[in-house]
Design a protein around this motif. Structure first.
Motif, PDB file in Angstrom:
ATOM      1  N   LEU A  86     -23.130  11.476  20.739  1.00  0.00           N
ATOM      2  CA  LEU A  86     -23.159  10.028  20.914  1.00  0.00           C
ATOM      3  C   LEU A  86     -22.411   9.391  19.752  1.00  0.00           C
ATOM      4  O   LEU A  86     -22.848   9.474  18.606  1.00  0.00           O
ATOM      5  CB  LEU A  86     -24.602   9.532  20.979  1.00  0.00           C
ATOM      6  CG  LEU A  86     -25.496  10.257  21.995  1.00  0.00           C
ATOM      7  CD1 LEU A  86     -26.901   9.660  21.986  1.00  0.00           C
ATOM      8  CD2 LEU A  86     -24.892  10.235  23.399  1.00  0.00           C
ATOM      9  N   HIS A  87     -21.300   8.733  20.069  1.00  0.00           N
ATOM     10  CA  HIS A  87     -20.406   8.281  19.014  1.00  0.00           C
ATOM     11  C   HIS A  87     -20.255   6.760  18.985  1.00  0.00           C
ATOM     12  O   HIS A  87     -19.292   6.225  18.435  1.00  0.00           O
ATOM     13  CB  HIS A  87     -19.025   8.923  19.203  1.00  0.00           C
ATOM     14  CG  HIS A  87     -18.381   9.315  17.905  1.00  0.00           C
ATOM     15  ND1 HIS A  87     -18.430  10.596  17.400  1.00  0.00           N
ATOM     16  CD2 HIS A  87     -17.683   8.606  17.002  1.00  0.00           C
ATOM     17  CE1 HIS A  87     -17.786  10.648  16.252  1.00  0.00           C
ATOM     18  NE2 HIS A  87     -17.316   9.446  15.989  1.00  0.00           N
ATOM     19  N   GLY A  88     -21.217   6.056  19.599  1.00  0.00           N
ATOM     20  CA  GLY A  88     -21.132   4.605  19.621  1.00  0.00           C
ATOM     21  C   GLY A  88     -22.200   3.949  18.779  1.00  0.00           C
ATOM     22  O   GLY A  88     -22.571   4.447  17.719  1.00  0.00           O
ATOM     23  N   ARG A  89     -22.712   2.833  19.304  1.00  0.00           N
ATOM     24  CA  ARG A  89     -23.735   2.075  18.585  1.00  0.00           C
ATOM     25  C   ARG A  89     -25.139   2.371  19.120  1.00  0.00           C
ATOM     26  O   ARG A  89     -26.042   1.545  18.992  1.00  0.00           O
ATOM     27  CB  ARG A  89     -23.440   0.569  18.714  1.00  0.00           C
ATOM     28  CG  ARG A  89     -22.110   0.147  18.094  1.00  0.00           C
ATOM     29  CD  ARG A  89     -21.850  -1.329  18.337  1.00  0.00           C
ATOM     30  NE  ARG A  89     -20.602  -1.766  17.752  1.00  0.00           N
ATOM     31  CZ  ARG A  89     -20.455  -2.241  16.518  1.00  0.00           C
ATOM     32  NH1 ARG A  89     -21.526  -2.319  15.730  1.00  0.00           N
ATOM     33  NH2 ARG A  89     -19.285  -2.619  16.058  1.00  0.00           N
ATOM     34  N   GLU A  90     -25.308   3.541  19.692  1.00  0.00           N
ATOM     35  CA  GLU A  90     -26.607   3.894  20.262  1.00  0.00           C
ATOM     36  C   GLU A  90     -27.711   3.795  19.208  1.00  0.00           C
ATOM     37  O   GLU A  90     -27.569   4.320  18.102  1.00  0.00           O
ATOM     38  CB  GLU A  90     -26.576   5.320  20.829  1.00  0.00           C
ATOM     39  CG  GLU A  90     -25.547   5.547  21.914  1.00  0.00           C
ATOM     40  CD  GLU A  90     -24.202   5.993  21.396  1.00  0.00           C
ATOM     41  OE1 GLU A  90     -23.308   6.269  22.212  1.00  0.00           O
ATOM     42  OE2 GLU A  90     -24.022   6.048  20.138  1.00  0.00           O
ATOM     43  N   SER A  91     -28.798   3.131  19.561  1.00  0.00           N
ATOM     44  CA  SER A  91     -29.933   2.991  18.653  1.00  0.00           C
ATOM     45  C   SER A  91     -30.729   4.289  18.612  1.00  0.00           C
ATOM     46  O   SER A  91     -30.587   5.144  19.509  1.00  0.00           O
ATOM     47  CB  SER A  91     -30.844   1.861  19.128  1.00  0.00           C
ATOM     48  OG  SER A  91     -31.463   2.226  20.352  1.00  0.00           O
ATOM     49  N   PRO A  92     -31.604   4.470  17.613  1.00  0.00           N
ATOM     50  CA  PRO A  92     -32.489   5.645  17.633  1.00  0.00           C
ATOM     51  C   PRO A  92     -33.297   5.734  18.926  1.00  0.00           C
ATOM     52  O   PRO A  92     -33.497   6.831  19.457  1.00  0.00           O
ATOM     53  CB  PRO A  92     -33.371   5.430  16.402  1.00  0.00           C
ATOM     54  CG  PRO A  92     -32.503   4.661  15.454  1.00  0.00           C
ATOM     55  CD  PRO A  92     -31.724   3.732  16.336  1.00  0.00           C
ATOM     56  N   VAL A 106     -28.834  16.560  21.394  1.00  0.00           N
ATOM     57  CA  VAL A 106     -28.002  15.390  21.128  1.00  0.00           C
ATOM     58  C   VAL A 106     -27.560  15.398  19.669  1.00  0.00           C
ATOM     59  O   VAL A 106     -28.377  15.567  18.756  1.00  0.00           O
ATOM     60  CB  VAL A 106     -28.772  14.086  21.434  1.00  0.00           C
ATOM     61  CG1 VAL A 106     -27.984  12.870  20.972  1.00  0.00           C
ATOM     62  CG2 VAL A 106     -29.062  13.984  22.926  1.00  0.00           C
ATOM     63  N   MET A 107     -26.270  15.215  19.482  1.00  0.00           N
ATOM     64  CA  MET A 107     -25.693  15.015  18.149  1.00  0.00           C
ATOM     65  C   MET A 107     -25.331  13.542  18.020  1.00  0.00           C
ATOM     66  O   MET A 107     -24.614  13.007  18.863  1.00  0.00           O
ATOM     67  CB  MET A 107     -24.448  15.884  17.960  1.00  0.00           C
ATOM     68  CG  MET A 107     -23.754  15.691  16.617  1.00  0.00           C
ATOM     69  SD  MET A 107     -22.171  16.582  16.513  1.00  0.00           S
ATOM     70  CE  MET A 107     -22.702  18.271  16.658  1.00  0.00           C
ATOM     71  N   LYS A 108     -25.832  12.885  16.979  1.00  0.00           N
ATOM     72  CA  LYS A 108     -25.517  11.460  16.784  1.00  0.00           C
ATOM     73  C   LYS A 108     -24.538  11.304  15.631  1.00  0.00           C
ATOM     74  O   LYS A 108     -24.789  11.764  14.513  1.00  0.00           O
ATOM     75  CB  LYS A 108     -26.789  10.658  16.482  1.00  0.00           C
ATOM     76  CG  LYS A 108     -26.516   9.173  16.254  1.00  0.00           C
ATOM     77  CD  LYS A 108     -26.007   8.486  17.512  1.00  0.00           C
ATOM     78  CE  LYS A 108     -25.711   6.990  17.274  1.00  0.00           C
ATOM     79  NZ  LYS A 108     -24.344   6.759  16.798  1.00  0.00           N
ATOM     80  N   ALA A 109     -23.420  10.646  15.904  1.00  0.00           N
ATOM     81  CA  ALA A 109     -22.441  10.341  14.874  1.00  0.00           C
ATOM     82  C   ALA A 109     -22.863   9.081  14.123  1.00  0.00           C
ATOM     83  O   ALA A 109     -23.247   8.083  14.738  1.00  0.00           O
ATOM     84  CB  ALA A 109     -21.062  10.143  15.486  1.00  0.00           C
ATOM     85  N   VAL A 110     -22.787   9.143  12.803  1.00  0.00           N
ATOM     86  CA  VAL A 110     -23.137   8.008  11.949  1.00  0.00           C
ATOM     87  C   VAL A 110     -22.001   7.797  10.961  1.00  0.00           C
ATOM     88  O   VAL A 110     -21.616   8.714  10.230  1.00  0.00           O
ATOM     89  CB  VAL A 110     -24.459   8.250  11.196  1.00  0.00           C
ATOM     90  CG1 VAL A 110     -24.797   7.061  10.307  1.00  0.00           C
ATOM     91  CG2 VAL A 110     -25.597   8.529  12.174  1.00  0.00           C
ATOM     92  N   ASP A 122     -30.896   8.798   7.780  1.00  0.00           N
ATOM     93  CA  ASP A 122     -32.325   9.125   7.762  1.00  0.00           C
ATOM     94  C   ASP A 122     -32.995   8.684   9.059  1.00  0.00           C
ATOM     95  O   ASP A 122     -33.843   9.394   9.605  1.00  0.00           O
ATOM     96  CB  ASP A 122     -33.008   8.461   6.568  1.00  0.00           C
ATOM     97  CG  ASP A 122     -32.521   9.002   5.237  1.00  0.00           C
ATOM     98  OD1 ASP A 122     -32.112  10.179   5.189  1.00  0.00           O
ATOM     99  OD2 ASP A 122     -32.547   8.252   4.246  1.00  0.00           O
ATOM    100  N   ARG A 123     -32.627   7.515   9.568  1.00  0.00           N
ATOM    101  CA  ARG A 123     -33.237   7.007  10.797  1.00  0.00           C
ATOM    102  C   ARG A 123     -32.916   7.911  11.992  1.00  0.00           C
ATOM    103  O   ARG A 123     -33.800   8.252  12.784  1.00  0.00           O
ATOM    104  CB  ARG A 123     -32.744   5.596  11.095  1.00  0.00           C
ATOM    105  CG  ARG A 123     -33.225   4.523  10.125  1.00  0.00           C
ATOM    106  CD  ARG A 123     -32.484   3.207  10.354  1.00  0.00           C
ATOM    107  NE  ARG A 123     -32.656   2.715  11.710  1.00  0.00           N
ATOM    108  CZ  ARG A 123     -31.694   2.161  12.432  1.00  0.00           C
ATOM    109  NH1 ARG A 123     -30.469   2.041  11.935  1.00  0.00           N
ATOM    110  NH2 ARG A 123     -31.940   1.719  13.641  1.00  0.00           N
ATOM    111  N   TYR A 124     -31.668   8.304  12.106  1.00  0.00           N
ATOM    112  CA  TYR A 124     -31.275   9.123  13.253  1.00  0.00           C
ATOM    113  C   TYR A 124     -31.742  10.568  13.120  1.00  0.00           C
ATOM    114  O   TYR A 124     -31.901  11.262  14.139  1.00  0.00           O
ATOM    115  CB  TYR A 124     -29.763   9.058  13.451  1.00  0.00           C
ATOM    116  CG  TYR A 124     -29.307   7.752  14.048  1.00  0.00           C
ATOM    117  CD1 TYR A 124     -29.509   7.475  15.391  1.00  0.00           C
ATOM    118  CD2 TYR A 124     -28.676   6.784  13.267  1.00  0.00           C
ATOM    119  CE1 TYR A 124     -29.095   6.276  15.952  1.00  0.00           C
ATOM    120  CE2 TYR A 124     -28.258   5.581  13.814  1.00  0.00           C
ATOM    121  CZ  TYR A 124     -28.468   5.331  15.155  1.00  0.00           C
ATOM    122  OH  TYR A 124     -28.065   4.132  15.697  1.00  0.00           O
ATOM    123  N   ALA A 125     -31.960  11.030  11.913  1.00  0.00           N
ATOM    124  CA  ALA A 125     -32.445  12.397  11.730  1.00  0.00           C
ATOM    125  C   ALA A 125     -33.813  12.590  12.363  1.00  0.00           C
ATOM    126  O   ALA A 125     -34.206  13.721  12.677  1.00  0.00           O
ATOM    127  CB  ALA A 125     -32.502  12.740  10.241  1.00  0.00           C
TER     128      ALA A 125
END
Length: 232
Positions: A86-92, A106-110, A122-125
């Protein structure tokens, strides 16, 4: 495939020969982009063709940007991927929702530009299976991600999170070994740094990237989780 201490992802693949070059060099992950504004964008039919040619043991990753459920369903109905990026502005909350609905890691790009951005990691972790620590887009950019620009790696030097993480943003065969030594990253992501033109990978540069990583000895890295992901 070459066995490397540092696992790497080749992202933005658009051609069968580039998939073959990435696999031959030892890539642990292959990334396919579903974002029309990117020169690496694939339609679903073409992505399915490429993904079906990936051998077992190499993780196939679908990169999306603020995709809705209908788009994700359309991709997953045809393309045999192992992970969503997920490489956009997706919230946690959205990350957690996608994990629950689609049953894939799911891998979240930050994006990181300064120390204030580390709190987002830290939030997305707490909800993602992996983090992609990338450079923030430069001002005026119409695409997310580092856009071939590196951030100040000292910001994440020696840092660890509760989930595996991957370093991205401006990496090339010339600087990836330094980036790994400085940050302690066990996984790295490259796209434009191994291209001859946007969306066209260069087999020689992919091989150079792998060789540069092979020169980083495991003992040179600080202790930490290896961040190993095995596709189903």
């Amino acid at each position: 495939m070459t066995s490397l201490a540092i696992r790497f992802k080749i992202c933005g693949l658009t051609r069968a020969e580039d998939v073959a070059a990435a696999v031959s060099a030892g890539a642990a992950y292959l990334g396919f982009v579903f974002f029309p504004r990117s020169p690496r964008h694939l339609d679903i039919d073409r992505a399915a063709e490429l993904a079906l040619g990936v051998p077992p043991g190499v993780a196939k990753v679908a990169l999306t940007v603020d995709a809705d459920d209908a788009m994700l369903e359309a991709i997953l109905a045809r393309v045999p991927v192992d992970m969503l990026q997920l490489h956009g502005r997706e919230s946690p909350a959205r990350v957690a929702e996608i994990k629950a609905r689609f049953g894939l890691p799911v891998m979240k790009a930050v994006g990181v530009a300064d120390e204030d951005d580390l709190a987002h990691l830290d939030r997305y972790a707490g909800v993602a299976d992996q983090l992609l620590v990338d450079a923030k887009p430069p001002p005026g950019a119409d695409r997310p991600g580092g856009n071939a620009v590196a951030f100040d790696w000292r910001l994440v030097a020696g840092r660890r999170w509760a989930v595996p993480w991957m370093l991205a943003g401006g990496l090339t065969p010339d600087n990836v070994a330094e980036a790994v030594r400085l940050t302690g990253a066990r996984q790295v992501d490259v796209s434009s740094g191994v291209e001859s033109a946007p969306g066209i990978k260069d087999a020689a540069r992919i091989a150079e990237f792998a060789r540069a990583l092979g020169q980083v000895r495991r003992g040179a890295l600080p202790p930490g989780p290896p961040g190993v992901f095995s596709p189903r």
